[in-house]
Structure formats: structure tokens, C-alpha cells
Design a protein around this motif. Sequence first.
Motif, PDB file in Angstrom:
ATOM      1  N   ALA A   1       0.817  -1.213   0.000  1.00  0.00           N
ATOM      2  CA  ALA A   1       0.000   0.000   0.000  1.00  0.00           C
ATOM      3  C   ALA A   1       0.848   1.259   0.000  1.00  0.00           C
ATOM      4  O   ALA A   1       0.507   2.253  -0.649  1.00  0.00           O
ATOM      5  N   ARG A   2       1.992   1.225   0.697  1.00  0.00           N
ATOM      6  CA  ARG A   2       2.825   2.433   0.813  1.00  0.00           C
ATOM      7  C   ARG A   2       4.253   2.274   0.344  1.00  0.00           C
ATOM      8  O   ARG A   2       4.978   3.281   0.233  1.00  0.00           O
ATOM      9  N   LEU A   3       4.692   1.056   0.068  1.00  0.00           N
ATOM     10  CA  LEU A   3       6.117   0.805  -0.123  1.00  0.00           C
ATOM     11  C   LEU A   3       6.430   0.119  -1.443  1.00  0.00           C
ATOM     12  O   LEU A   3       5.573  -0.501  -2.064  1.00  0.00           O
ATOM     13  N   LEU A   4       7.706   0.236  -1.821  1.00  0.00           N
ATOM     14  CA  LEU A   4       8.283  -0.533  -2.920  1.00  0.00           C
ATOM     15  C   LEU A   4       9.466  -1.301  -2.356  1.00  0.00           C
ATOM     16  O   LEU A   4      10.302  -0.744  -1.636  1.00  0.00           O
ATOM     17  N   LEU A   5       9.544  -2.585  -2.670  1.00  0.00           N
ATOM     18  CA  LEU A   5      10.683  -3.408  -2.282  1.00  0.00           C
ATOM     19  C   LEU A   5      11.426  -3.778  -3.553  1.00  0.00           C
ATOM     20  O   LEU A   5      10.836  -4.317  -4.484  1.00  0.00           O
ATOM     21  N   ARG A   6      12.712  -3.479  -3.590  1.00  0.00           N
ATOM     22  CA  ARG A   6      13.507  -3.720  -4.799  1.00  0.00           C
ATOM     23  C   ARG A   6      14.903  -4.174  -4.419  1.00  0.00           C
ATOM     24  O   ARG A   6      15.348  -3.986  -3.277  1.00  0.00           O
ATOM     25  N   PRO A   7      15.649  -4.764  -5.369  1.00  0.00           N
ATOM     26  CA  PRO A   7      17.040  -5.115  -5.080  1.00  0.00           C
ATOM     27  C   PRO A   7      17.876  -3.864  -4.785  1.00  0.00           C
ATOM     28  O   PRO A   7      17.558  -2.761  -5.252  1.00  0.00           O
TER      29      PRO A   7
ATOM     30  N   SER B   1      17.856 -10.099  -0.161  1.00  0.00           N
ATOM     31  CA  SER B   1      17.915  -8.820   0.546  1.00  0.00           C
ATOM     32  C   SER B   1      17.308  -7.731  -0.322  1.00  0.00           C
ATOM     33  O   SER B   1      17.739  -7.532  -1.468  1.00  0.00           O
ATOM     34  N   LEU B   2      16.336  -7.031   0.217  1.00  0.00           N
ATOM     35  CA  LEU B   2      15.640  -6.004  -0.546  1.00  0.00           C
ATOM     36  C   LEU B   2      15.667  -4.663   0.168  1.00  0.00           C
ATOM     37  O   LEU B   2      15.552  -4.590   1.399  1.00  0.00           O
ATOM     38  N   ALA B   3      15.823  -3.606  -0.615  1.00  0.00           N
ATOM     39  CA  ALA B   3      15.732  -2.246  -0.106  1.00  0.00           C
ATOM     40  C   ALA B   3      14.263  -1.874   0.013  1.00  0.00           C
ATOM     41  O   ALA B   3      13.468  -2.157  -0.884  1.00  0.00           O
ATOM     42  N   VAL B   4      13.908  -1.248   1.129  1.00  0.00           N
ATOM     43  CA  VAL B   4      12.531  -0.806   1.358  1.00  0.00           C
ATOM     44  C   VAL B   4      12.448   0.681   1.050  1.00  0.00           C
ATOM     45  O   VAL B   4      13.095   1.502   1.711  1.00  0.00           O
ATOM     46  N   ILE B   5      11.667   1.018   0.037  1.00  0.00           N
ATOM     47  CA  ILE B   5      11.537   2.406  -0.421  1.00  0.00           C
ATOM     48  C   ILE B   5      10.159   2.935  -0.054  1.00  0.00           C
ATOM     49  O   ILE B   5       9.141   2.287  -0.328  1.00  0.00           O
ATOM     50  N   TRP B   6      10.141   4.112   0.538  1.00  0.00           N
ATOM     51  CA  TRP B   6       8.880   4.774   0.892  1.00  0.00           C
ATOM     52  C   TRP B   6       8.702   5.967  -0.049  1.00  0.00           C
ATOM     53  O   TRP B   6       9.326   7.005   0.128  1.00  0.00           O
ATOM     54  N   PRO B   7       7.860   5.827  -1.080  1.00  0.00           N
ATOM     55  CA  PRO B   7       7.729   6.900  -2.077  1.00  0.00           C
ATOM     56  C   PRO B   7       7.254   8.232  -1.509  1.00  0.00           C
ATOM     57  O   PRO B   7       7.583   9.283  -2.053  1.00  0.00           O
ATOM     58  N   GLU B   8       6.498   8.222  -0.413  1.00  0.00           N
ATOM     59  CA  GLU B   8       6.009   9.478   0.150  1.00  0.00           C
ATOM     60  C   GLU B   8       7.136  10.316   0.737  1.00  0.00           C
ATOM     61  O   GLU B   8       7.005  11.530   0.882  1.00  0.00           O
ATOM     62  N   ALA B   9       8.234   9.670   1.118  1.00  0.00           N
ATOM     63  CA  ALA B   9       9.379  10.393   1.650  1.00  0.00           C
ATOM     64  C   ALA B   9      10.252  10.859   0.483  1.00  0.00           C
ATOM     65  O   ALA B   9       9.962  10.613  -0.677  1.00  0.00           O
ATOM     66  N   GLY B  10      11.333  11.540   0.798  1.00  0.00           N
ATOM     67  CA  GLY B  10      12.243  11.981  -0.253  1.00  0.00           C
ATOM     68  C   GLY B  10      11.765  13.206  -0.989  1.00  0.00           C
ATOM     69  O   GLY B  10      12.138  13.440  -2.132  1.00  0.00           O
ATOM     70  N   VAL B  11      10.969  14.020  -0.341  1.00  0.00           N
ATOM     71  CA  VAL B  11      10.481  15.235  -0.985  1.00  0.00           C
ATOM     72  C   VAL B  11      11.164  16.468  -0.404  1.00  0.00           C
ATOM     73  O   VAL B  11      10.710  17.576  -0.559  1.00  0.00           O
ATOM     74  N   ASP B  12      12.274  16.232   0.281  1.00  0.00           N
ATOM     75  CA  ASP B  12      12.975  17.334   0.950  1.00  0.00           C
ATOM     76  C   ASP B  12      14.144  17.864   0.141  1.00  0.00           C
ATOM     77  O   ASP B  12      14.953  18.629   0.626  1.00  0.00           O
ATOM     78  N   GLY B  13      14.241  17.431  -1.120  1.00  0.00           N
ATOM     79  CA  GLY B  13      15.337  17.886  -1.961  1.00  0.00           C
ATOM     80  C   GLY B  13      16.592  17.062  -1.820  1.00  0.00           C
ATOM     81  O   GLY B  13      17.603  17.376  -2.421  1.00  0.00           O
ATOM     82  N   GLY B  14      16.537  15.992  -1.008  1.00  0.00           N
ATOM     83  CA  GLY B  14      17.706  15.146  -0.810  1.00  0.00           C
ATOM     84  C   GLY B  14      17.924  14.217  -1.990  1.00  0.00           C
ATOM     85  O   GLY B  14      17.281  14.328  -3.032  1.00  0.00           O
ATOM     86  N   ALA B  15      18.851  13.269  -1.791  1.00  0.00           N
ATOM     87  CA  ALA B  15      19.219  12.355  -2.876  1.00  0.00           C
ATOM     88  C   ALA B  15      18.026  11.560  -3.377  1.00  0.00           C
ATOM     89  O   ALA B  15      17.967  11.179  -4.539  1.00  0.00           O
ATOM     90  N   GLY B  16      17.073  11.288  -2.472  1.00  0.00           N
ATOM     91  CA  GLY B  16      15.924  10.481  -2.866  1.00  0.00           C
ATOM     92  C   GLY B  16      14.723  11.292  -3.302  1.00  0.00           C
ATOM     93  O   GLY B  16      13.643  10.753  -3.481  1.00  0.00           O
ATOM     94  N   ALA B  17      14.882  12.609  -3.462  1.00  0.00           N
ATOM     95  CA  ALA B  17      13.743  13.466  -3.770  1.00  0.00           C
ATOM     96  C   ALA B  17      13.037  13.003  -5.036  1.00  0.00           C
ATOM     97  O   ALA B  17      13.665  12.716  -6.047  1.00  0.00           O
TER      98      ALA B  17
END
Length: 199
Positions: free
Chosen positions: A12-18, A71-87
Amino acid sequence: MVLRPDYPVTTARLLLRPFTPADVDEVWAYQRQPEVARYMPWAPRSRERSEAAVHQMVNENGLGQEGDCLSLAVIWPEAGVDGGAGAGIGRLVGQIELVWHSEQSRQGELGYVFNPAYQGKGLATEAARALLRWGFEEFDLHRIVGRCDARNTASAGVLERLGMRREAHHIDSALREGAWRSEYVYAILEHEWRGGTHP
């Protein structure tokens, strides 16, 4: 044959990827924290140690034989809106893994580590539920265990919310940095998973 989930795994909120080599800084952001390492078998990590860990996890993208770790990275798309590397693409908030212990007995083990900045939001439970679903429904495991430091009440809470039962309390089972540590062991069986309610 190596079996892999269809990437990215979505909830519902996350992406799991390599993992990718570009994930080092976000992994180091939590692996260097004493409050994270106190429950792990490793001390707070230097950037170089986190880089080596990510390099290993990059190759842990499927299960082909006993002992393999997904092993998977857990990505939260709602975060990363602060102009950082994940923006714009979300932030890497943690890691989740499934270790294949036995082909004959269809046994696996769930593990996870999350950045404290994103804890308390149900993200670990959501990511772990997705990996349990894949382990049981796609990879055909019979039993999956989860372990945590007995002091780590937050991690124990995640395992309990997943419907796992506490099967053991290993007292003073590991000596790390001059102190004895105790461990809880949780588990859930395939038929218990399929008989439960898992949104």
C-alpha cells in the motif's frame, strides 16, 4: 534455478527492490547509528563497512540454493520530498531479507533493519508482511522464523503483529562486546499464514 519476486514488490505504501551501489549513503545513515547496532551482531559501521554490506546485498536478489539470502531495499515513495538524494523517488527507509535455510524442510528466516527516523509508522510490518507472502505463496516455504534481541521490544512487536508466535527465549545466548545477550525466536507456518488475515 534462482527464484525472484517480480520487482518491484509493491504494498500500500512501499516498494521493495534489489539494492544498487547508489544506496550506500542511505544504508549508512542507519547502519552507523548506535541505537541500531545495539541490537545487531555488528558495531556501528563506517561508510566503508556499509559500502561493503551494500555490495554484498546487491547480489542477494534471488534464492537459488540453501543458505541464499534475498535482501531487498525498502523504499517509501512518500518520503524523499525534501530535496535530498531520494527526492521525487522516495527514500530508502530500511532493508528486509529472507534466508533460505532448508530445501527439504522448506524453512526460511525473516530479518529486517530500519532507519529509526522512519520507525513507528508500521513500515517494517508492511514490508515484512509482503516478504512473508512471497515466501509462503510463491516460494512455497513451510515455516518462517524471525529472531530479535530480547531487549528490542519494537522488533518483537513487528513479529507479533505478523501473527508469528514466540517459540523460544534463549537467555544469555550470545556474548557481544563483553555483555551477554538474550534472544527471542518467533515462527509462523504456511497453513497459519494462509488461514490468517493479511491485507
